[in-house]
Write an enzyme that holds these catalytic residues in place. Structure first.
Site, PDB file in Angstrom:
ATOM      1  N   ASP A 100       0.815  -1.222   0.000  1.00 59.77           N
ATOM      2  CA  ASP A 100       0.000   0.000   0.000  1.00 59.77           C
ATOM      3  C   ASP A 100       0.848   1.271   0.000  1.00 59.77           C
ATOM      4  O   ASP A 100       0.318   2.375   0.202  1.00 59.77           O
ATOM      5  CB  ASP A 100      -0.906   0.009   1.249  1.00 59.77           C
ATOM      6  CG  ASP A 100      -2.082  -0.954   1.113  1.00 59.77           C
ATOM      7  OD1 ASP A 100      -2.861  -0.800   0.156  1.00 59.77           O
ATOM      8  OD2 ASP A 100      -2.204  -1.874   1.945  1.00 59.77           O
TER       9      ASP A 100
ATOM     10  N   ASP B  74      -1.125   8.823   3.677  1.00 60.64           N
ATOM     11  CA  ASP B  74      -1.387   8.327   5.027  1.00 60.64           C
ATOM     12  C   ASP B  74      -0.182   8.405   5.958  1.00 60.64           C
ATOM     13  O   ASP B  74      -0.327   8.203   7.165  1.00 60.64           O
ATOM     14  CB  ASP B  74      -1.898   6.875   4.941  1.00 60.64           C
ATOM     15  CG  ASP B  74      -3.267   6.831   4.298  1.00 60.64           C
ATOM     16  OD1 ASP B  74      -4.095   7.696   4.636  1.00 60.64           O
ATOM     17  OD2 ASP B  74      -3.491   5.952   3.442  1.00 60.64           O
TER      18      ASP B  74
ATOM     19  N   ARG C 124       1.084  -1.272   7.397  1.00 62.06           N
ATOM     20  CA  ARG C 124       1.516  -0.040   6.751  1.00 62.06           C
ATOM     21  C   ARG C 124       2.453   0.803   7.618  1.00 62.06           C
ATOM     22  O   ARG C 124       2.957   1.829   7.173  1.00 62.06           O
ATOM     23  CB  ARG C 124       0.276   0.797   6.358  1.00 62.06           C
ATOM     24  CG  ARG C 124      -0.666   0.064   5.425  1.00 62.06           C
ATOM     25  CD  ARG C 124      -1.603   1.005   4.723  1.00 62.06           C
ATOM     26  NE  ARG C 124      -0.852   2.013   3.996  1.00 62.06           N
ATOM     27  CZ  ARG C 124      -1.380   3.130   3.517  1.00 62.06           C
ATOM     28  NH1 ARG C 124      -2.658   3.371   3.664  1.00 62.06           N
ATOM     29  NH2 ARG C 124      -0.630   4.021   2.881  1.00 62.06           N
TER      30      ARG C 124
ATOM     31  N   ARG D  60      -8.655   3.544  11.770  1.00 60.33           N
ATOM     32  CA  ARG D  60      -7.220   3.751  11.549  1.00 60.33           C
ATOM     33  C   ARG D  60      -6.601   4.835  12.438  1.00 60.33           C
ATOM     34  O   ARG D  60      -5.402   4.854  12.651  1.00 60.33           O
ATOM     35  CB  ARG D  60      -6.983   4.137  10.078  1.00 60.33           C
ATOM     36  CG  ARG D  60      -7.506   3.119   9.079  1.00 60.33           C
ATOM     37  CD  ARG D  60      -6.675   1.849   9.119  1.00 60.33           C
ATOM     38  NE  ARG D  60      -7.100   0.929   8.076  1.00 60.33           N
ATOM     39  CZ  ARG D  60      -6.631   0.941   6.844  1.00 60.33           C
ATOM     40  NH1 ARG D  60      -5.723   1.821   6.484  1.00 60.33           N
ATOM     41  NH2 ARG D  60      -7.051   0.072   5.964  1.00 60.33           N
TER      42      ARG D  60
ATOM     43  N   HIS E  64     -11.820   6.380   5.826  1.00 54.48           N
ATOM     44  CA  HIS E  64     -11.131   7.594   6.237  1.00 54.48           C
ATOM     45  C   HIS E  64     -12.085   8.789   6.146  1.00 54.48           C
ATOM     46  O   HIS E  64     -13.040   8.760   5.358  1.00 54.48           O
ATOM     47  CB  HIS E  64      -9.950   7.881   5.303  1.00 54.48           C
ATOM     48  CG  HIS E  64      -8.753   7.014   5.524  1.00 54.48           C
ATOM     49  ND1 HIS E  64      -8.133   6.329   4.515  1.00 54.48           N
ATOM     50  CD2 HIS E  64      -8.029   6.740   6.650  1.00 54.48           C
ATOM     51  CE1 HIS E  64      -7.086   5.665   4.994  1.00 54.48           C
ATOM     52  NE2 HIS E  64      -7.004   5.896   6.286  1.00 54.48           N
TER      53      HIS E  64
ATOM     54  N   CYS F  25      -5.125  10.211  -1.737  1.00 54.51           N
ATOM     55  CA  CYS F  25      -4.191   9.265  -1.082  1.00 54.51           C
ATOM     56  C   CYS F  25      -2.863   9.144  -1.794  1.00 54.51           C
ATOM     57  O   CYS F  25      -1.874   8.724  -1.192  1.00 54.51           O
ATOM     58  CB  CYS F  25      -4.774   7.860  -1.043  1.00 54.51           C
ATOM     59  SG  CYS F  25      -6.522   7.786  -0.825  1.00 54.51           S
TER      60      CYS F  25
HETATM   61  C1  CIR Z   1      -5.489   0.986   2.960  1.00 52.68           C
HETATM   62  O1  CIR Z   1      -6.478   0.322   3.243  1.00 52.68           O
HETATM   63  O2  CIR Z   1      -4.775   1.476   3.829  1.00 52.68           O
HETATM   64  C2  CIR Z   1      -5.142   1.197   1.510  1.00 52.68           C
HETATM   65  N1  CIR Z   1      -5.483   0.032   0.778  1.00 52.68           N
HETATM   66  C3  CIR Z   1      -5.868   2.409   0.959  1.00 52.68           C
HETATM   67  C4  CIR Z   1      -5.450   3.667   1.626  1.00 52.68           C
HETATM   68  C5  CIR Z   1      -6.217   4.841   1.133  1.00 52.68           C
HETATM   69  N2  CIR Z   1      -5.693   6.040   1.682  1.00 52.68           N
HETATM   70  C6  CIR Z   1      -6.387   7.128   1.878  1.00 52.68           C
HETATM   71  O3  CIR Z   1      -7.601   7.126   1.698  1.00 52.68           O
HETATM   72  N3  CIR Z   1      -5.743   8.193   2.343  1.00 52.68           N
END
Ligand code: CIR
Length: 255
Positions: free
Chosen positions: A60, A66, A85, A131, A161, A248
């Site tokens: 990711d 993030d 992550r 998260r 999010h 993201c």
């Molecule tokens: C996750 O689930 O962490 C990643 N597959 C997607 C992250 C998306 N990030 C965001 O919306 N800022």
């Protein structure tokens, strides 16, 4: 206005990224092309873009938003709630430390992901989600205050999010979907409401008076255009398969 952005190329391991979308596995080659178009889009808005290499250890890792919160005078390194992550932060840290003298960190037991942080001028809305926890948000508000900035928490009910359902378009408009439409925390904003059939487009991205909108969401694109913004459509289908949206994929800042 933004002058710079940081992105990270997707890696072949992206097929192992976290996903709840149910849209199938991403196609790596197509993702690379979509990512390159995204970078070109940022450059077209006048940003100098630092492109970090793909990192096979972090499926990711392309969702760099993030890992850090960009402030006008510094940066906060996050502590992602998704354990797989967490190591992404150390991977981006040297790049951020080379750009900013003032680097703060979120410490255990706090968790915070940039997708939960919505900046509106000098105020930051912080989503409390699966998260991002209360402790992480509290630490962030403490750091913001040292920078002369403010923050408030917004409790999420359903979304991954905060920015999965709310985007701020400079000029005062808030794009909102679902649980955020009636949230009193956002009552003062003029709202552009996203139709349920176009929920994914709630994560659209203002970049210097252009708004990046995901391709395939015509009602949202028209609504944004009607408010006088230039709309740039970008196909990010392969990132959508991993629950990722337009915001993201980059860290944006001026400096
Ligand atoms: C996750 O689930 O962490 C990643 N597959 C997607 C992250 C998306 N990030 C965001 O919306 N800022």
């Amino acid at each position: 206005m933004f002058t710079r952005a940081i992105v990270r190329k997707p890696c072949e391991a992206m097929i192992d990224g976290i996903s709840t979308a149910g849209l199938g596995l991403p196609d790596y080659e197509l993702a690379c092309r979509q990512h390159a178009d995204y970078v070109t889009g940022l450059e077209g808005c006048g940003l100098a873009v630092t492109v970090l290499p793909a990192d096979l250890e972090y499926p990711d890792g392309t969702f760099v938003e993030d890992t850090a919160i960009m402030l006008p005078s510094g940066v906060i390194l996050t502590r992602p709630g998704a354990i797989s992550r967490r190591g992404e932060v150390e991977r981006i840290r040297p790049t951020l430390e080379s750009l900013f003298n003032n680097v703060s960190v979120i410490e255990s037991p706090g968790t915070l992901e940039g997708g939960d942080v919505l900046m509106v001028g000098s105020h930051f809305y912080i989503g409390i989600s699966e998260r991002t926890n209360h402790d992480g948000a509290k630490q962030m508000i403490g750091i913001l205050e040292k920078h002369g900035l403010t923050g408030t928490m917004v409790h999420l009910k359903e979304m991954l999010h905060l920015k999965s359902g709310v985007s701020y378009l400079e000029g005062g408009n808030l794009l909102v979907y679902g649980e955020f439409v009636a949230n009193p925390k956002f009552s003062k904003f003029p709202k552009l409401r996203i139709d349920e059939s176009e929920a994914y487009a709630a994560n659209s991205l203002w970049v210097n008076d252009t708004v990046f909108v995901p391709q395939g969401y015509p009602m949202t694109a028209l609504t944004i255009k009607s408010k006088g913004y230039v709309v740039k459509l970008l196909d990010v289908s392969e990132f959508q398969k991993l629950d990722g949206g337009l915001s993201c994929l980059s860290l944006r800042f001026s400096g």
